[in-house]
Design a protein around this motif. Structure first.
Motif, PDB file in Angstrom:
ATOM      1  N   LYS A   1       0.827  -1.203   0.000  1.00  0.00           N
ATOM      2  CA  LYS A   1       0.000   0.000   0.000  1.00  0.00           C
ATOM      3  C   LYS A   1       0.859   1.249   0.000  1.00  0.00           C
ATOM      4  O   LYS A   1       2.050   1.180   0.311  1.00  0.00           O
TER       5      LYS A   1
ATOM      6  N   TYR B   1      -3.373   3.749  -2.678  1.00  0.00           N
ATOM      7  CA  TYR B   1      -3.642   2.403  -3.206  1.00  0.00           C
ATOM      8  C   TYR B   1      -3.339   1.359  -2.144  1.00  0.00           C
ATOM      9  O   TYR B   1      -2.553   1.588  -1.222  1.00  0.00           O
ATOM     10  N   HIS B   2      -3.979   0.213  -2.308  1.00  0.00           N
ATOM     11  CA  HIS B   2      -3.547  -0.982  -1.588  1.00  0.00           C
ATOM     12  C   HIS B   2      -3.912  -2.209  -2.421  1.00  0.00           C
ATOM     13  O   HIS B   2      -4.805  -2.151  -3.267  1.00  0.00           O
TER      14      HIS B   2
END
Lengths: 194, 194
Positions: free
Chosen positions: A99, A118-119
């Motif tokens: 992430k 993001y992840h």
């Protein structure tokens, strides 16, 4: 899979077919695009430029991608143009390559520098959340097959849900996709019935 | 959210818009359906009947749903009929309401009793995997808004990926959807560009 591996797997040429559902109107609009993705390594000058633009230390970026596209949507008006290029830079959190931040050259939705969070989720999909001043975009990308990338996204504007978009993207930089050819006639396949 | 809450949130009338991507042919087919969902409690006789059909102890079921649908797809031939009803029974794992088995009245894809494996993922989506003799279906359902249910599914046949299907489902059992009305003209909203 980590964020960088997602971009590396995305490299190549893709045919994208999109359906955008304008939810309050219960109407769907279709479209298509050709997409070209180049994975960029951390040493690429375009990566460090974006980091500098966002005042992020270039040494924290692990790489990214250059993307270009040329497409059209069903309801396009004469002056609408769905083509362009963009560069992304991936800056993982210090202790987790799963992430972090995704820096973008420019936001097409708002003319401000764009940073998404993001992840990689437990289904090996990349989830990307981007907050703008008046809207929030939630995107999820995944590879059910190395030559097929799918994505689903929703846009919330001023707190209300406005669109849901789906894209099926098929790799075109190979002589033949390795997805198996079958007849198109098939029984209903959802557990749900429809 | 657990599996039962997913079915409870699904109760009501829905307008479903579907796009099925026939991946090896790079063609997409659209369609629509009206769907009616009734949540059933564990005491409902339809729940225990399905458990008995699958030789599962009815006391382990926590409830389920009755679903009916009536739809059409673009490439339908004259004798194709996308209407029907189905009953589901939810049997969570002993120590986790977040995952377990979903028993179905009958499989529409193969005429054998159908048991799917479900779990609620970290994004609060219900993921359902159903293995048949010659194919495997992976479905993911989620609610970006209480009145909007989305789903994405892929079908693998004999190991090859054959279709990717997306549905946007909008609740119709209310005078007005609470999704916010906005103009349909909007800038490109994907982080990815296209």
């Amino acid at each position: 899979m980590d964020g960088l591996q997602f971009f590396q797997q995305s490299a190549g040429d893709w045919k994208s077919l999109r359906t955008t559902h304008h939810l309050p109107f219960r109407r769907a609009e279709t479209g298509g695009s050709d997409i070209h993705v180049e994975a960029l390594d951390a040493q690429d000058s375009r990566i460090s430029e974006i980091c500098q633009m966002h005042e992020v230390d270039p040494a924290t970026a692990v790489g990214g991608a250059f993307v270009s596209w040329d497409g059209a949507m069903e309801w396009d008006q004469e002056d609408e143009d769905h083509s362009g290029t963009s560069v992304f830079s991936l800056v993982p959190d210090e202790n987790s390559p799963q992430k972090g931040k995704l820096l973008r050259e420019r936001g097409y939705a708002e003319v401000v520098p764009v940073i998404g969070q993001y992840h990689i989720d437990h289904e090996e999909a990349l989830v990307l959340i981007t907050d703008y001043e008046t809207m929030s975009i939630n995107e999820r990308f995944w590879f059910p097959h190395p030559d097929v990338r799918l994505r689903a996204s929703t846009v919330k504007r001023f707190g209300g849900l406005s669109t849901a978009t789906f894209c099926a993207e098929i790799r075109t930089d190979q002589a033949e996709t390795s997805a198996e050819k079958t007849t198109t006639s098939e029984p209903i396949s959802s557990f749900w019935g429809w």
